[in-house]
Design a protein around this motif. Structure first.
Motif, PDB file in Angstrom:
ATOM      1  N   PHE A   1      -8.319  -0.400   3.707  1.00 51.29           N
ATOM      2  CA  PHE A   1      -7.437  -1.383   3.074  1.00 51.29           C
ATOM      3  C   PHE A   1      -7.539  -2.727   3.798  1.00 51.29           C
ATOM      4  O   PHE A   1      -7.632  -3.776   3.170  1.00 51.29           O
ATOM      5  CB  PHE A   1      -5.997  -0.857   3.085  1.00 51.29           C
TER       6      PHE A   1
ATOM      7  N   PHE B   1       0.839  -1.187   0.000  1.00 53.47           N
ATOM      8  CA  PHE B   1       0.000   0.000   0.000  1.00 53.47           C
ATOM      9  C   PHE B   1       0.880   1.244   0.000  1.00 53.47           C
ATOM     10  O   PHE B   1       2.075   1.175   0.280  1.00 53.47           O
ATOM     11  CB  PHE B   1      -0.957   0.023   1.205  1.00 53.47           C
TER      12      PHE B   1
ATOM     13  N   TYR C   1      -7.537   5.307   5.544  1.00 51.09           N
ATOM     14  CA  TYR C   1      -7.081   4.543   4.385  1.00 51.09           C
ATOM     15  C   TYR C   1      -6.716   3.121   4.800  1.00 51.09           C
ATOM     16  O   TYR C   1      -7.117   2.148   4.155  1.00 51.09           O
ATOM     17  CB  TYR C   1      -5.881   5.234   3.734  1.00 51.09           C
TER      18      TYR C   1
END
Length: 131
Positions: free
Chosen positions: A97, A17, A93
């Motif tokens: 994820f 990521f 985020y």
């Protein structure tokens, strides 16, 4: 008919990521690229006995992310204090994820590696810590 290994989709257990903003360490270095592994049952259960989570259930996501993030930039160790130091956008985020890679809604997408063309399934979903 029995499927051969070549016929079966590959199981990925780690996913790269890039944080939208990044983690700024005490030396002023910015860390944005990282890797997260799939969560295990132990990962989902062990935070429940953590005193910080018992005192504040909202802390569950912090502890859980600190267990499954295996790399963040060049940091030697990822722990709850690192996750606590993330900006809200990066924390959100990572929570999204986590939900996606752990397939918490049962949906998957098939993607292909742009370099070699190998196809594999990646999970898409929601439900951080809600298995």
């Amino acid at each position: 008919m029995t499927e051969t290994t070549a016929d079966m989709p590959q199981l990925r257990t780690e996913f790269d990521f890039e944080l939208p903003s990044g983690y700024l360490d005490s030396d002023g270095a910015l860390h944005r690229q990282g890797r997260m592994r799939l969560a295990t049952g132990r990962d989902e259960l062990s935070p429940l006995i953590d005193q910080r989570v018992r005192e504040n259930p909202a802390y569950l996501g912090i502890v859980l992310l600190s267990l499954v993030i295996t790399r963040l930039g060049t940091l030697p160790r990822i722990d709850a204090s690192v996750i606590e130091g993330l900006l809200a956008t990066d924390l959100a985020y990572l929570q999204n994820f986590y939900r996606a890679i752990n397939d918490l809604n049962g949906e998957t997408s098939t993607v292909a590696c742009p370099a070699c063309g190998t196809q594999f399934a990646i999970p898409t979903g929601s439900g951080l810590g809600e298995s």
